[in-house]
Design a protein around this motif. Structure first.
Motif, mmCIF file in Angstrom:
data_model
loop_
_atom_site.group_PDB
_atom_site.id
_atom_site.type_symbol
_atom_site.label_atom_id
_atom_site.label_comp_id
_atom_site.label_asym_id
_atom_site.label_seq_id
_atom_site.Cartn_x
_atom_site.Cartn_y
_atom_site.Cartn_z
ATOM 1 N N LYS A 134 0.842 -1.212 0.000
ATOM 2 C CA LYS A 134 0.000 0.000 0.000
ATOM 3 C C LYS A 134 0.870 1.253 0.000
ATOM 4 C CE LYS A 134 -4.098 -1.872 2.254
ATOM 5 N NZ LYS A 134 -4.654 -2.168 3.580
ATOM 6 N N HIS A 135 1.930 1.222 0.784
ATOM 7 C CA HIS A 135 2.864 2.347 0.840
ATOM 8 C C HIS A 135 3.501 2.568 -0.532
ATOM 9 C CE1 HIS A 135 6.080 4.898 2.517
ATOM 10 N NE2 HIS A 135 6.924 4.192 1.800
ATOM 11 N N ALA A 136 3.925 1.491 -1.171
ATOM 12 C CA ALA A 136 4.582 1.613 -2.486
ATOM 13 C C ALA A 136 3.619 2.214 -3.509
ATOM 14 C CB ALA A 136 5.069 0.244 -2.952
ATOM 15 N N ARG A 137 2.366 1.772 -3.484
ATOM 16 C CA ARG A 137 1.379 2.313 -4.429
ATOM 17 C C ARG A 137 1.069 3.764 -4.118
ATOM 18 N NH1 ARG A 137 -1.145 -2.739 -4.098
ATOM 19 N NH2 ARG A 137 -2.658 -1.982 -2.602
ATOM 20 N N ALA A 138 0.922 4.089 -2.833
ATOM 21 C CA ALA A 138 0.501 5.439 -2.446
ATOM 22 C C ALA A 138 1.611 6.464 -2.670
ATOM 23 C CB ALA A 138 0.058 5.442 -0.980
ATOM 24 N N THR A 139 2.853 6.067 -2.462
ATOM 25 C CA THR A 139 3.954 7.029 -2.490
ATOM 26 C C THR A 139 4.764 6.962 -3.768
ATOM 27 O OG1 THR A 139 5.439 5.436 -1.479
ATOM 28 C CG2 THR A 139 4.245 6.894 0.029
ATOM 29 N N GLY A 140 4.684 5.834 -4.493
ATOM 30 C CA GLY A 140 5.549 5.639 -5.647
ATOM 31 C C GLY A 140 6.954 5.226 -5.278
ATOM 32 N N HIS A 141 7.177 4.873 -4.003
ATOM 33 C CA HIS A 141 8.482 4.352 -3.600
ATOM 34 C C HIS A 141 8.568 2.898 -4.060
ATOM 35 C CE1 HIS A 141 8.589 7.425 -0.026
ATOM 36 N NE2 HIS A 141 8.696 7.997 -1.214
ATOM 37 N N PRO A 142 9.479 2.577 -4.989
ATOM 38 C CA PRO A 142 9.379 1.281 -5.656
ATOM 39 C C PRO A 142 9.993 0.097 -4.918
ATOM 40 C CG PRO A 142 11.109 2.595 -6.681
ATOM 41 C CD PRO A 142 10.461 3.463 -5.629
ATOM 42 N N VAL A 143 11.087 0.330 -4.176
ATOM 43 C CA VAL A 143 11.906 -0.804 -3.728
ATOM 44 C C VAL A 143 11.824 -0.994 -2.219
ATOM 45 C CG1 VAL A 143 14.263 -1.746 -3.638
ATOM 46 C CG2 VAL A 143 13.493 -0.500 -5.671
ATOM 47 N N VAL A 144 11.635 -2.244 -1.802
ATOM 48 C CA VAL A 144 11.726 -2.605 -0.388
ATOM 49 C C VAL A 144 12.808 -3.658 -0.221
ATOM 50 C CG1 VAL A 144 9.332 -2.093 0.235
ATOM 51 C CG2 VAL A 144 9.934 -4.380 -0.623
ATOM 52 N N ALA A 145 13.355 -3.730 0.985
ATOM 53 C CA ALA A 145 14.241 -4.826 1.366
ATOM 54 C C ALA A 145 13.528 -5.667 2.406
ATOM 55 C CB ALA A 145 15.535 -4.279 1.959
ATOM 56 N N SER A 146 13.785 -6.960 2.407
ATOM 57 C CA SER A 146 13.292 -7.791 3.500
ATOM 58 C C SER A 146 13.913 -7.316 4.799
ATOM 59 C CB SER A 146 13.651 -9.256 3.274
ATOM 60 O OG SER A 146 13.272 -9.998 4.421
ATOM 61 N N SER A 147 13.090 -7.239 5.855
ATOM 62 C CA SER A 147 13.592 -6.875 7.183
ATOM 63 C C SER A 147 13.758 -8.104 8.058
ATOM 64 C CB SER A 147 12.612 -5.910 7.854
ATOM 65 O OG SER A 147 12.169 -4.933 6.948
ATOM 66 N N GLU A 148 13.600 -9.290 7.473
ATOM 67 C CA GLU A 148 13.683 -10.515 8.267
ATOM 68 C C GLU A 148 15.134 -10.907 8.491
ATOM 69 O OE1 GLU A 148 10.927 -11.895 9.628
ATOM 70 O OE2 GLU A 148 10.045 -10.092 8.785
ATOM 71 N N PRO A 149 15.464 -11.371 9.696
ATOM 72 C CA PRO A 149 16.853 -11.761 9.980
ATOM 73 C C PRO A 149 17.329 -12.827 9.010
ATOM 74 C CG PRO A 149 15.510 -11.827 11.984
ATOM 75 C CD PRO A 149 14.571 -11.590 10.834
ATOM 76 N N GLY A 150 18.513 -12.639 8.467
ATOM 77 C CA GLY A 150 19.098 -13.635 7.574
ATOM 78 C C GLY A 150 18.633 -13.526 6.140
ATOM 79 N N GLU A 151 17.663 -12.659 5.852
ATOM 80 C CA GLU A 151 17.209 -12.484 4.468
ATOM 81 C C GLU A 151 17.863 -11.246 3.887
ATOM 82 O OE1 GLU A 151 12.993 -12.574 3.936
ATOM 83 O OE2 GLU A 151 12.786 -14.504 4.932
ATOM 84 N N ARG A 152 18.491 -11.420 2.744
ATOM 85 C CA ARG A 152 19.206 -10.319 2.101
ATOM 86 C C ARG A 152 18.725 -10.196 0.671
ATOM 87 N NH1 ARG A 152 23.814 -8.516 4.490
ATOM 88 N NH2 ARG A 152 24.820 -8.196 2.495
ATOM 89 N N TRP A 153 17.554 -9.589 0.509
ATOM 90 C CA TRP A 153 17.036 -9.384 -0.833
ATOM 91 C C TRP A 153 16.213 -8.110 -0.913
ATOM 92 C CZ3 TRP A 153 11.778 -9.230 -0.567
ATOM 93 C CH2 TRP A 153 11.138 -10.037 0.380
ATOM 94 N N LEU A 154 16.096 -7.637 -2.156
ATOM 95 C CA LEU A 154 15.336 -6.430 -2.482
ATOM 96 C C LEU A 154 14.220 -6.813 -3.437
ATOM 97 C CD1 LEU A 154 18.436 -4.248 -3.320
ATOM 98 C CD2 LEU A 154 17.004 -3.956 -1.292
ATOM 99 N N TYR A 155 13.124 -6.061 -3.358
ATOM 100 C CA TYR A 155 12.004 -6.301 -4.273
ATOM 101 C C TYR A 155 11.517 -4.965 -4.820
ATOM 102 C CZ TYR A 155 7.511 -7.711 -6.100
ATOM 103 O OH TYR A 155 6.448 -7.914 -6.939
ATOM 104 N N CYS A 156 11.251 -4.917 -6.119
ATOM 105 C CA CYS A 156 10.702 -3.725 -6.763
ATOM 106 C C CYS A 156 9.247 -3.982 -7.108
ATOM 107 C CB CYS A 156 11.490 -3.385 -8.027
ATOM 108 S SG CYS A 156 10.769 -1.978 -8.900
ATOM 109 N N TYR A 157 8.332 -3.200 -6.523
ATOM 110 C CA TYR A 157 6.892 -3.402 -6.774
ATOM 111 C C TYR A 157 6.499 -3.141 -8.215
ATOM 112 C CZ TYR A 157 5.911 -4.240 -1.868
ATOM 113 O OH TYR A 157 5.879 -4.771 -0.612
ATOM 114 N N PRO A 158 6.822 -1.970 -8.800
ATOM 115 C CA PRO A 158 6.320 -1.719 -10.163
ATOM 116 C C PRO A 158 6.845 -2.714 -11.189
ATOM 117 C CG PRO A 158 7.722 0.081 -9.404
ATOM 118 C CD PRO A 158 7.444 -0.777 -8.224
#
Ligand SMILES: [Zn+2]
Ligand SMILES: [Zn+2]
Ligand SMILES: [Zn+2]
Length: 89
Positions: free
Chosen positions: A58-82
């Protein structure tokens, strides 16, 4: 996994980590979340699409901020919504 990540992922050279291990929006609502994601543009840590409220997307759609990183311990990845793009780091 994509061999050639999108421009948003390619531009994410230093990864912002979660400052708090909680979804700020779920805490306000008294809701539960499953996993956490951190917005790479503003640093907001919000809940994933497996969570009932899906605050990160919802944040990505509302703001246009495209990329998130996993905040889970031991996970090292990025995801781009659009672009539905995924990259490990
Ligand atoms: Zn992208
Ligand atoms: Zn949430
Ligand atoms: Zn953001």
């Amino acid at each position: 996994m994509s061999e050639s990540p999108c421009a948003h992922l390619a531009a994410t050279t230093s990864v912002r980590q979660a400052k708090r291990r909680e979804c700020a929006e779920c805490v306000k609502m008294g809701a539960q979340w499953v996993h956490l994601r951190t917005c790479q543009q503003c640093g907001a840590t919000l809940c994933c699409d497996s969570s009932p409220n899906q605050h990160a997307s919802k944040h990505a759609r509302a703001t246009g901020h495209p990329v998130v990183a996993s905040s889970e311990p031991g996970e090292r990845w990025l995801y781009c919504y659009p672009d539905d793009g995924f990259a490990e780091y």
